[in-house]
Structures are given as C-alpha cells and as structure tokens.
Write an enzyme that holds these catalytic residues in place. Structure first.
Site, PDB file in Angstrom:
ATOM      1  N   TYR A   7       0.821  -1.215   0.000  1.00  0.00           N
ATOM      2  CA  TYR A   7       0.000   0.000   0.000  1.00  0.00           C
ATOM      3  C   TYR A   7       0.854   1.263   0.000  1.00  0.00           C
ATOM      4  O   TYR A   7       0.310   2.375  -0.050  1.00  0.00           O
ATOM      5  CB  TYR A   7      -0.898   0.010   1.260  1.00  0.00           C
ATOM      6  CG  TYR A   7      -0.068  -0.002   2.534  1.00  0.00           C
ATOM      7  CD1 TYR A   7       0.423   1.172   3.081  1.00  0.00           C
ATOM      8  CD2 TYR A   7       0.288  -1.210   3.142  1.00  0.00           C
ATOM      9  CE1 TYR A   7       1.227   1.150   4.206  1.00  0.00           C
ATOM     10  CE2 TYR A   7       1.082  -1.241   4.261  1.00  0.00           C
ATOM     11  CZ  TYR A   7       1.554  -0.055   4.791  1.00  0.00           C
ATOM     12  OH  TYR A   7       2.373  -0.083   5.896  1.00  0.00           O
ATOM     13  N   GLY A   8       2.170   1.095   0.066  1.00  0.00           N
ATOM     14  CA  GLY A   8       3.035   2.262   0.256  1.00  0.00           C
ATOM     15  C   GLY A   8       4.066   2.395  -0.839  1.00  0.00           C
ATOM     16  O   GLY A   8       3.726   2.385  -2.035  1.00  0.00           O
ATOM     17  N   THR A   9       5.326   2.486  -0.454  1.00  0.00           N
ATOM     18  CA  THR A   9       6.392   2.771  -1.414  1.00  0.00           C
ATOM     19  C   THR A   9       6.695   1.586  -2.323  1.00  0.00           C
ATOM     20  O   THR A   9       7.441   1.735  -3.286  1.00  0.00           O
ATOM     21  CB  THR A   9       7.680   3.175  -0.683  1.00  0.00           C
ATOM     22  OG1 THR A   9       8.111   2.086   0.143  1.00  0.00           O
ATOM     23  CG2 THR A   9       7.462   4.412   0.172  1.00  0.00           C
ATOM     24  N   LEU A  10       6.107   0.409  -2.042  1.00  0.00           N
ATOM     25  CA  LEU A  10       6.340  -0.755  -2.902  1.00  0.00           C
ATOM     26  C   LEU A  10       5.362  -0.832  -4.079  1.00  0.00           C
ATOM     27  O   LEU A  10       5.529  -1.661  -4.968  1.00  0.00           O
ATOM     28  CB  LEU A  10       6.252  -2.056  -2.076  1.00  0.00           C
ATOM     29  CG  LEU A  10       7.374  -2.278  -1.057  1.00  0.00           C
ATOM     30  CD1 LEU A  10       7.020  -3.433  -0.128  1.00  0.00           C
ATOM     31  CD2 LEU A  10       8.704  -2.569  -1.753  1.00  0.00           C
ATOM     32  N   GLU A  82      11.562  -4.235   5.398  1.00  0.00           N
ATOM     33  CA  GLU A  82      10.550  -3.525   6.198  1.00  0.00           C
ATOM     34  C   GLU A  82      10.852  -3.585   7.700  1.00  0.00           C
ATOM     35  O   GLU A  82      10.004  -3.216   8.513  1.00  0.00           O
ATOM     36  CB  GLU A  82       9.147  -4.080   5.914  1.00  0.00           C
ATOM     37  CG  GLU A  82       8.719  -4.018   4.446  1.00  0.00           C
ATOM     38  CD  GLU A  82       8.660  -2.590   3.886  1.00  0.00           C
ATOM     39  OE1 GLU A  82       8.783  -1.626   4.646  1.00  0.00           O
ATOM     40  OE2 GLU A  82       8.495  -2.461   2.656  1.00  0.00           O
TER      41      GLU A  82
END
Ligand code: PCA
Length: 163
Positions: A7-10, A82
């Site tokens: 949901y983020g920088t990936l 992470e």
C-alpha cells in the site's frame, strides 16, 4: 509462494517498487489491485516521510494497494527491508479485489469484487501521536501533502539511518 498486499512505497509508480523486480531479491508478480475490507489509518510519519498502515481496524479508510505473488526469497527480503517485526509486523489482511492482472493459471484468479487474504506490513509499534495524523486512502509519495519519501540510500549517505 505467498501473497503480499502493498500500500506504500512498494506500489507501482512509487520509490521502492523496483525492489520487487530486482531478481537478486527473489521473484514477484503483480496479481491485482485491491482495497482492504476494513478501514485502517494509513499515515505518513518520521522525518523520512515513511507510510505506515496502523493496525487499528475501523479507523481511517479502506486502503488501496496491490497484491503480489512472491517467492520465499522475496518474502524474506521484504521482511528484512521492512524491518519486520521491529518497525512493521507482517499480518494477514482481508481484501476486496478490484482488478485482476495476474497472467498465471486460471485457478489462482480471484474475481473482481471477491474477498481474499494476503500478508500486509502493518504496525502496532507506532508513536503515540501517529493515530491523530492525517490518514490517506491511497498513498502517493508525490501527493499534494508534499511529504515526499526519502529513499533509504539518501538516508545512509547522510549517515542518519539509525536515529
Ligand atoms: N512499504 C510497504 C509498507 C510501507 C512501505 O512503504 C508497502 O508498500 O506496503
């Protein structure tokens, strides 16, 4: 093989997406866009503007992201990347599939609108003020918030990674 909801920088178009396609980290394949069935706060925190999904179901938004199929090597890479379980913990989350994009077998396919499960990097080890930060439905490092993510390499260059 495992499934991971990012949901983020990936996500595609975000600063760490390329790490999922670096074969030295393992293998990953985009399966679907999806959103969480429950609401969660998705906030941006720390001086590096890192996105976090706080493990507080019922608050925030139904968060949008992408489901990937990953091999064991990539899962181990992501756990390390992470800082799991220190910064984030890897938990199962329920998701509503929006668009299926997987190119593989018909048997693995989940129809749009159906509910499925995948791992997510969310956290219970957050700072006390984080739940009161603005929460987003969909993360974009380059969004109007102006809180651009600082990539890990530039933190290391400044020698401030551990503070
Ligand atoms: N990377 C993981 C968790 C937050 C982040 O920036 C993700 O994209 O899902």
């Amino acid at each position: 093989m495992a499934r991971v909801f990012v949901y983020g920088t990936l996500k595609r178009g975000q600063p760490n997406n390329y790490r999922m396609f670096d074969l030295s980290n393992g293998k990953a394949e985009l399966l679907a866009s999806a959103r969480t069935t429950q609401k969660y706060p998705l906030i941006i925190a720390t001086k590096y503007n890192i996105p976090f999904l706080l493990n507080i179901p019922g608050e925030g938004h139904r968060v949008r992201g992408e489901i990937y199929k990953v091999d064991d090597k990539m899962l181990a890479f992501l756990d390390d990347f992470e800082s799991c379980p220190h910064m984030y913990q890897r938990n199962l989350v329920k998701l509503e599939v929006e668009e299926w994009m997987g190119k593989g077998d018909e048997e693995e396919k989940v129809a749009a609108g159906s509910i499925t499960e995948a791992f997510v990097y969310s956290t219970t080890t957050y700072q006390p003020d984080w739940p009161s930060l603005h929460s987003y439905e969909s993360y974009d490092s380059h969004g109007d918030h102006g809180l651009e993510y600082e990539i890990r390499e530039s933190r290391e260059r400044r020698g401030t990674e551990d503070d």
